[in-house]
Design an enzyme around this catalytic site. Structure first.
Site, PDB file in Angstrom:
ATOM      1  N   SER A  90      -9.725  -0.559   7.406  1.00  0.00           N
ATOM      2  CA  SER A  90      -9.151  -0.343   6.069  1.00  0.00           C
ATOM      3  C   SER A  90      -8.460  -1.545   5.443  1.00  0.00           C
ATOM      4  CB  SER A  90      -8.167   0.827   6.092  1.00  0.00           C
ATOM      5  OG  SER A  90      -8.873   2.043   6.081  1.00  0.00           O
ATOM      6  N   LYS A 134       0.846  -1.198   0.000  1.00  0.00           N
ATOM      7  CA  LYS A 134       0.000   0.000   0.000  1.00  0.00           C
ATOM      8  C   LYS A 134       0.879   1.245   0.000  1.00  0.00           C
ATOM      9  CE  LYS A 134      -3.897   1.907   2.714  1.00  0.00           C
ATOM     10  NZ  LYS A 134      -4.691   1.744   3.964  1.00  0.00           N
ATOM     11  N   SER A 171      -9.746   1.791   3.255  1.00  0.00           N
ATOM     12  CA  SER A 171      -8.896   2.546   2.364  1.00  0.00           C
ATOM     13  C   SER A 171      -7.901   1.705   1.567  1.00  0.00           C
ATOM     14  CB  SER A 171      -8.131   3.608   3.163  1.00  0.00           C
ATOM     15  OG  SER A 171      -7.190   2.997   4.029  1.00  0.00           O
TER      16      SER A 171
END
Lengths: 488, 100
Positions: free
Chosen positions: A179, A80, A155
């Site tokens: 997330s 990420k 997210s």
């Protein structure tokens, strides 16, 4: 193409690599080709690091040849885009950091690179990890591989979509209020938020420091244990990391659930949860009962419905402090046409941050400001204590709790972007777990009209072994994780 | 917590924006005023909870101050650290004038 290299589990790929039936370069090329093929429709990557990947794959092949290899050696992964990668842009999907190139690796990046994993690229996300659909990314919109008109969740939407679409074998996400778990559920993969402090956050761009945690996103529970083995453990560079003797998490995996007590907290069912999602979770619970688990249904966590308010006071408060560092001086975006220092700072933050980030900075600043601190921040911290104690009480009677991960399946792109509070509701099942600092895992447990449903299993503090055992036993009895989205 | 959600005024929102140094147009401030008011309304549910005598939790793990020996080690080279700086001069970050 279910037998494609890019859909191998880490375990399967690792065995083929060690038997020299495939090479890491071959596997990495297959993944890169898959990325080229599906990325126009999915957009899970902010950057594909092809040269780095092939170089790391060549080195992995050397290690495999000299039998100096572990289970992650030669395995292609995505990280990420809020975890630092030395020499490779780390943008947080924000204009503010679009050109930021870290001078060091995050501890997780370094540990995975030491383990021989291959970095395919950086995953798209909601800007600074604030959001539940990845639509707050300033760089691109990621699409759900199961239905590209829908969101991947957030997210960590880029990592979830990439794992589901075969654009990597695993990914690292971060989870402040859901997330990792919510996008894992919406994309039909496994996502683990470990106990707060189990995995070092050195080099993770800070959002809400009392809640943030890094964890694995994989296609199988066994893979999840393998990645956790590599990243868990105390780090002198993160003073909030727990000095904990890390076990081999794969040794806890067993195919039955005899002797395990599973609690079903009533507040996570009913109002606010899609009835079909609820029915799917109930089927999974029945399956776990068949596997030998004792189901305890009179478990209650009465303050669950207050968790959302607690979270949306604490997380923005911490974010307003953490994001004060973006001043346009040391790194990141800097507004050129400004006279004074104050004007430069205001314009830098006006144009560098997107709407949701600004909303949360404003909200947190308000909650912490003179006259409101006791009413909001202190009150939220006290209710946080109550929520934590309720979990502790429940865990006197049960080993793990089972709930939905997300109240609905993946929603449509644009469906909730106009109403922040509606978007916040996406995380009602996951937020309490962060508030209490507990581990939680999302596991695929069915489909509704072709869209994945994930159940959430919540464990005791540092109870990852039991958590993974429960998830593994369930997954071994199903084939949800072996189904792949109907792409090209 | 106040008995009723305070109706944020545009002046208050402007003041918050100044505190956190986020520039905003009048239109943006008005939109923020509406959205923040709506979000603050959601917080009212906390009012019903009796927290008398309950200690606050800042961290979910009871960690105390973590100390280490203060041993000198190499720093990152100034050149690498400054490579991300929007403006620099010699080995320094260049800032705009603080005093006019």
């Amino acid at each position: 193409m279910d037998n494609a290299l890019y859909y191998l589990s880490i375990r399967e790929a690792s065995q083929l690599l060690r038997r020299r039936e495939i090479s890491s370069v071959e596997l990495t090329r297959a993944v890169l080709e898959r990325v080229r093929q599906v990325e126009p429709a999915i957009q899970a990557y902010n950057a594909v690091t092809e040269e780095v990947a092939l170089e790391q794959a060549r080195r992995a092949d050397q290690r495999l040849a000299s039998e100096d290899a572990g289970p992650l050696t030669g395995i292609p992964m995505q990280i990420k885009d809020n975890m630092c990668t030395k020499g490779i842009a780390t943008t947080c999907s924000s204009r503010m950091l679009e050109s930021f190139v870290p001078v060091y690796d995050a501890t997780v990046t370094r540990r995975l690179s030491d383990a021989g994993a291959v970095l395919v690229g950086k995953g798209n996300m909601d800007e600074f990890a604030m959001g539940s659909s990845t639509e707050n990314s300033a760089l691109r919109k990621t699409h759900n591989p199961w239905d590209t008109t829908r969101v991947p969740g957030g997210s960590s939407g880029g990592p979830a979509a990439a794992v589901a679409a075969g654009e990597c074998l695993f990914a690292l996400g971060s989870d402040t209020g859901g997330s990792i778990r919510q996008p894992a559920a919406l994309c039909g993969i496994v996502g683990l938020k470990p106990t707060y402090g189990l995995v070092s956050r050195f080099g993770l761009v800070a959002f809400a420091s009392s809640l943030d945690q890094i964890g694995p996103m994989t296609r199988t529970v066994e893979d999840c244990a393998l990645v956790l083995n590599a990243i868990a453990g105390h780090d002198p560079l993160d003073s909030t990391s727990i000095p904990h003797q890390v076990p081999d998490y794969t040794s806890a995996l067993r195919a039955d659930l005899r002797g395990v007590r599973l609690g079903v907290p009533r507040e996570y069912f009913g109002e606010g949860i899609d009835p079909q999602v609820e029915a799917t979770i109930q089927q999974a619970i029945a399956r776990m009962e068949e596997l030998g688990a004792t189901i305890v249904r009179d478990v209650s966590l009465p303050h669950t419905r207050h968790a959302l308010a607690v979270y949306y006071i604490i997380a923005p408060s911490e974010c307003s402090a953490n994001l004060a560092r973006y001043d346009g001086v040391k790194y990141g975006y800097s507004h050129a046409e400004a006279g004074s220092m104050w004007e430069a700072m205001e314009k830098t933050r006006q144009h560098g941050f997107g709407p949701e980030v600004k909303r949360r900075i404003m909200l947190g600043t308000y909650a912490l400001s003179a006259g409101y601190y006791d009413a909001y921040y202190l009150k939220a911290q006290k209710v946080r204590t109550i929520i934590t104690r309720e979990f502790q009480d429940a865990f006197q009677r049960v080993d793990t709790l089972v709930t939905p991960t997300s109240p609905t399946v993946a929603f449509r792109l644009g469906e909730k972007t106009e109403d922040p509070v509606q978007m916040y509701m996406s995380d009602i099942c996951t937020i309490p777990v962060n508030i209490a600092g507990l581990p939680g895992i999302a596991v695929p447990c069915g489909f509704l009209d072709g869209l994945p449903v994930g159940m959430q299993i919540i464990g005791k503090h540092l109870g990852e072994e039991t958590l993974l055992r429960v998830a593994y036993a369930y997954q071994q009895s199903t084939d949800w994780h072996q189904q792949h989205p109907p792409l090209v | 917590m106040p008995d009723r959600t305070p109706q944020l005024t545009i002046e208050e929102v402007r003041h918050i924006a100044i505190l956190c140094r986020v520039g905003a147009t009048d239109e943006e401030l008005e939109r923020l005023r509406e959205q923040l008011t709506h979000i603050l309304e959601q917080f009212q549910v906390l009012q019903e909870i009796d927290t008398e005598g309950v200690p606050p939790t800042g961290h979910s793990v009871a960690l105390h101050s973590v100390m280490r020996d203060d041993e000198p080690g190499p720093s990152y080279p100034a050149e690498e650290v400054l490579a991300n700086a929007p403006r620099q001069e010699d080995d320094y970050f260049r800032v705009r004038a603080v005093l006019e």
